[in-house]
Scaffold this motif. Structure first.
Motif, PDB file in Angstrom:
ATOM      1  N   UNK A 260     -13.387  14.362 -18.705  1.00 56.73           N
ATOM      2  CA  UNK A 260     -14.467  15.325 -18.973  1.00 56.73           C
ATOM      3  C   UNK A 260     -14.298  16.677 -18.331  1.00 56.73           C
ATOM      4  N   UNK A 261     -13.277  16.848 -17.469  1.00 53.36           N
ATOM      5  CA  UNK A 261     -13.096  18.146 -16.822  1.00 53.36           C
ATOM      6  C   UNK A 261     -11.929  18.885 -17.471  1.00 53.36           C
ATOM      7  N   UNK A 262     -12.230  20.056 -18.034  1.00 52.39           N
ATOM      8  CA  UNK A 262     -11.175  20.800 -18.722  1.00 52.39           C
ATOM      9  C   UNK A 262     -10.167  21.359 -17.731  1.00 52.39           C
ATOM     10  N   UNK A 263     -10.665  21.737 -16.539  1.00 51.24           N
ATOM     11  CA  UNK A 263      -9.699  22.247 -15.574  1.00 51.24           C
ATOM     12  C   UNK A 263      -8.687  21.159 -15.201  1.00 51.24           C
ATOM     13  N   UNK A 264      -9.182  19.931 -14.994  1.00 47.94           N
ATOM     14  CA  UNK A 264      -8.271  18.834 -14.669  1.00 47.94           C
ATOM     15  C   UNK A 264      -7.263  18.637 -15.797  1.00 47.94           C
ATOM     16  N   UNK A 265      -7.751  18.727 -17.037  1.00 45.90           N
ATOM     17  CA  UNK A 265      -6.856  18.533 -18.178  1.00 45.90           C
ATOM     18  C   UNK A 265      -5.758  19.596 -18.168  1.00 45.90           C
ATOM     19  N   UNK A 266      -6.148  20.847 -17.906  1.00 42.27           N
ATOM     20  CA  UNK A 266      -5.161  21.927 -17.946  1.00 42.27           C
ATOM     21  C   UNK A 266      -4.188  21.829 -16.765  1.00 42.27           C
ATOM     22  N   UNK A 267      -4.667  21.380 -15.630  1.00 38.83           N
ATOM     23  CA  UNK A 267      -3.763  21.210 -14.485  1.00 38.83           C
ATOM     24  C   UNK A 267      -2.742  20.112 -14.787  1.00 38.83           C
ATOM     25  N   UNK A 268      -3.230  19.025 -15.415  1.00 41.69           N
ATOM     26  CA  UNK A 268      -2.307  17.948 -15.781  1.00 41.69           C
ATOM     27  C   UNK A 268      -1.281  18.441 -16.795  1.00 41.69           C
ATOM     28  N   UNK A 269      -1.760  19.254 -17.735  1.00 41.51           N
ATOM     29  CA  UNK A 269      -0.851  19.782 -18.751  1.00 41.51           C
ATOM     30  C   UNK A 269       0.256  20.593 -18.080  1.00 41.51           C
ATOM     31  N   UNK A 270      -0.124  21.385 -17.090  1.00 36.89           N
ATOM     32  CA  UNK A 270       0.857  22.156 -16.318  1.00 36.89           C
ATOM     33  C   UNK A 270       1.935  21.245 -15.743  1.00 36.89           C
ATOM     34  N   UNK A 271       1.471  20.155 -15.127  1.00 36.33           N
ATOM     35  CA  UNK A 271       2.411  19.212 -14.506  1.00 36.33           C
ATOM     36  C   UNK A 271       3.354  18.618 -15.534  1.00 36.33           C
ATOM     37  N   UNK A 272       2.770  18.236 -16.667  1.00 38.85           N
ATOM     38  CA  UNK A 272       3.575  17.577 -17.695  1.00 38.85           C
ATOM     39  C   UNK A 272       4.608  18.553 -18.257  1.00 38.85           C
ATOM     40  N   UNK A 273       4.194  19.808 -18.465  1.00 36.31           N
ATOM     41  CA  UNK A 273       5.137  20.800 -18.995  1.00 36.31           C
ATOM     42  C   UNK A 273       6.253  21.038 -17.969  1.00 36.31           C
ATOM     43  N   UNK A 274       5.872  21.049 -16.700  1.00 36.16           N
ATOM     44  CA  UNK A 274       6.880  21.243 -15.658  1.00 36.16           C
ATOM     45  C   UNK A 274       7.917  20.119 -15.710  1.00 36.16           C
ATOM     46  N   UNK A 275       7.447  18.892 -16.029  1.00 39.91           N
ATOM     47  CA  UNK A 275       8.372  17.753 -16.034  1.00 39.91           C
ATOM     48  C   UNK A 275       9.156  17.635 -17.336  1.00 39.91           C
ATOM     49  N   UNK A 276       8.503  17.965 -18.448  1.00 32.03           N
ATOM     50  CA  UNK A 276       9.135  17.699 -19.754  1.00 32.03           C
ATOM     51  C   UNK A 276       9.709  18.955 -20.416  1.00 32.03           C
TER      52      UNK A 276
END
Ligand SMILES: Nc1ncnc2c1ncn2[C@@H]1O[C@H](COP(=O)(O)OP(=O)(O)OP(=O)(O)O)[C@@H](O)[C@H]1O
Ligand SMILES: [Mg+2]
Ligand SMILES: [Zn+2]
Length: 574
Positions: free
Chosen positions: A212-228
């Motif tokens: 439910x938190x968009x900021x959390x979603x975007x932070x996770x997306x950052x991490x995933x992009x960094x890895x993939x």
């Protein structure tokens, strides 16, 4: 070189870019257009759902050099500085690190000066609930007499901690958690803008984990992009953020459904061997059970479901295995386990225990069904009926039931009149064969004798409503002749007679009588013990207990005998 994280880069700059929060957006837009913006607002809600963004947006709308407008230009110095958080007339104060009276005094000092360039001076106080009492009191003074051209926005995740005096001076907007689909939509949009190729499964995992938190979603997306890199990989994404694949969760739930404790325990062992985080897995399983509950109650297309399109059909199939009742029981067990694991020294043990409870929870019968002695699944259980069929207690033609035990199954006599309970070990296959449930009407004709018929009527009524069934307890007599059934009550039972005389209850009583007696009848409820040939003296408590179908059910289920003990009520008084 500085990299701006996605969450900050994509802070909404216009109302159109704000995801969800329509109510807040619309109200603020109306206030701006109608020039009715208040002096102080509270923006409350969970973290990362748009409070600070909305506060800055409001400041921009009011101070844009082309405005005030609900569509700030985004180009003028005011718009640019506010977006960058560098505007001298828009002050952001973090109350978490500036809790004291001095900061608020400084703020009050500042308030007295007019805005240096812009139309309004805007104070955004983040985490305002962290202020000390003195600081709140100082703030209160300012809010009571807000200087011209000043606006206060108090942002907090814990509005209930604000003093009522503060709350009553502000307009309060509650920011809600964002839906799974809203978050997923925004993630897709941003991936497109960032030129990131992202399969829906990967983004779905991110949206689920964000809770439910968009900021959390975007932070996770950052991490995933960094890895993939710019091509997200679904499996890697799930691993990275600890979201378990649906097939794995499904496998565990199928093992639970099959009552296969061994498979369940081995799966947990495998998770541990792989070094998986059991608490995260537990949280995932809980979320899946919640989804199953929703799929079962609201359908697999319900927007309440937090899953991607591909997982919906899997959920639908899984949901059909369980009844709503079972799923809510599972949900409760898992929520408790999640909580316990947090404080446990051996979280694995708690998790294993919880899953064993799930395996066994499927074997439990609802108490109402046990009481009524009818193990027949109700039609509302739909798909679950298939699951219960071999296991649940049921009538067989001889008035016997097959117990819920899985293997070896146990046969005991059902509560309706018959021989003493008999316990027979049976192979499970046999139990399945004999588990054909005749309807209650087929059982009824076997019942003979007045007391037994009355007991059957009571039991039938009790099945519909425990309360209504108990209304026949104070009965002093009954008579059944030529399609007329008469029930007699004494003065003590007047309350029951009165209740049974209401049309609705009488209808139910009539239906119960007709079911048991196998003929159409007319019902008379009479408040007079003298009328009727079969009138009896008021029953003793022992007699009443003996005739009570519930007591009788228990007596037979647990193979008890009546003992001649002193009447407790009388014994105590003597
Ligand atoms: N409703 C929303 N619409 C669009 N983006 C959002 C929304 N909510 C959060 N975001 C994204 O998350 C980031 C953080 O949001 P914001 O600072 O507004 O959250 P907040 O509610 O103030 O959180 P906190 O309580 O932690 O301060 C934003 O920069 C934006 O990228
Ligand atoms: Mg904030
Ligand atoms: Zn502007």
């Amino acid at each position: 070189m500085s990299y701006q994280v996605i969450a900050r880069k994509y802070r909404p700059q216009t109302f159109d870019e704000v995801v969800g929060q329509q109510l807040v957006s619309e109200t603020l837009k109306n206030a701006i257009s109608g020039n009715r913006v208040a002096h102080s607002y509270i923006f409350s809600g969970a973290r990362g759902v748009g409070k600070t963004s909305m506060a800055r947006l409001l400041a921009k709308c009011l101070n844009c050099l082309q405005g005030p407008s609900i569509k700030p230009c985004g180009q003028c110095p005011a718009c640019l500085e506010i977006a960058a958080g560098q505007c001298v007339d828009v002050l952001e104060i973090d109350a978490a690190s500036n809790r004291g009276i001095d900061e608020i005094r400084g703020l009050r000092e500042n308030v007295r000066y007019l805005p240096s360039r812009d139309r309004n001076k805007v104070f955004i106080i983040d985490e305002v609930h962290m202020l000390t009492n003195e600081a709140f009191n100082a703030l209160l003074k300012t809010l009571e007499e807000p200087p011209e051209r000043s606006l206060f926005i108090l942002a907090t995740t814990e509005a209930h901690k604000l003093p009522a005096t503060i709350q009553s001076r502000c307009q309060h907007f509650v920011f809600r958690l964002l839906d799974y689909s809203e978050i997923l939509g925004r993630l897709k949009q941003i991936c497109l803008l960032e030129n990131v190729e992202a399969p829906e499964g990967a983004l779905s995992a991110v949206a689920q984990a964000a809770d439910g938190s968009l900021r959390d979603a975007l932070s996770l997306l950052d991490e995933v992009i960094a890895a993939c890199g710019n091509r997200l990989d679904e499996v890697k994404t799930r691993q990275l953020i600890g979201v378990v694949p649906m097939e794995y969760l499904g496998g565990m739930l199928e093992a639970v459904h099959a009552g296969d404790a061994r498979s369940v325990l081995e799966r947990i062992g495998q998770l541990c061997a792989e070094g998986s985080d059991l608490s995260a897995f537990c949280a995932e399983l809980t979320r899946t059970i919640r989804n199953l509950m929703i799929a079962r109650s609201c359908g697999a297309q319900s927007p309440l479901l937090q899953v991607s399109g591909a997982d919906r059909s899997t959920l639908e199939k899984l949901a059909a295995l369980y009844s709503e009742e079972e799923l809510s029981r599972f949900f409760q067990i898992m929520l408790r386990a999640q909580n316990e694991m947090r404080y446990s020294l051996q979280p694995r043990f708690n998790f294993e225990l919880a899953l064993m409870k799930l395996v066994h929870a499927g074997k439990l019968l609802p108490i109402e069904r046990l009481l009524s002695g009818v193990g027949k699944p109700t039609p509302s259980e739909g798909g679950a009926a298939g699951r219960r069929a071999p296991e649940a207690a049921r009538f067989t033609a001889g008035g016997t039931t097959v117990s819920p035990a899985r293997s070896p199954s146990v046969k005991i006599v059902d509560p309706s009149p018959g021989p003493r309970p008999e316990i027979v070990e049976r192979a499970p296959e046999q139990a399945t064969e004999s588990a054909v449930a005749p309807r209650a009407e087929e059982v009824a004709p076997a019942i003979a004798g007045d007391d037994q018929r009355l007991a059957a009527i009571k039991a039938t009524l009790f099945e519909q409503s425990k309360f209504l069934g108990s209304c026949l307890n104070p009965l002093t007599g009954w008579r059944c002749e030529a399609g007329q059934v008469q029930f007699f009550f004494s003065k003590q039972g007047a309350w029951a007679a009165e209740l049974l005389q209401s049309r609705e209850h009488k209808e139910k009583l009539k239906a119960a009588c007709e079911k048991v007696l196998g003929q159409q009848v007319k019902i008379y409820v009479t408040l007079s013990p003298e009328s009727g040939k079969e009138t009896r003296a008021p029953l003793s408590s022992r007699q009443r207990a003996e005739r009570d179908p519930v007591v009788e059910t228990f007596r037979k289920r647990f193979d008890c005998v009546w003992e001649n003990v002193q009447d407790v009520s009388r014994g105590n008084r003597q």
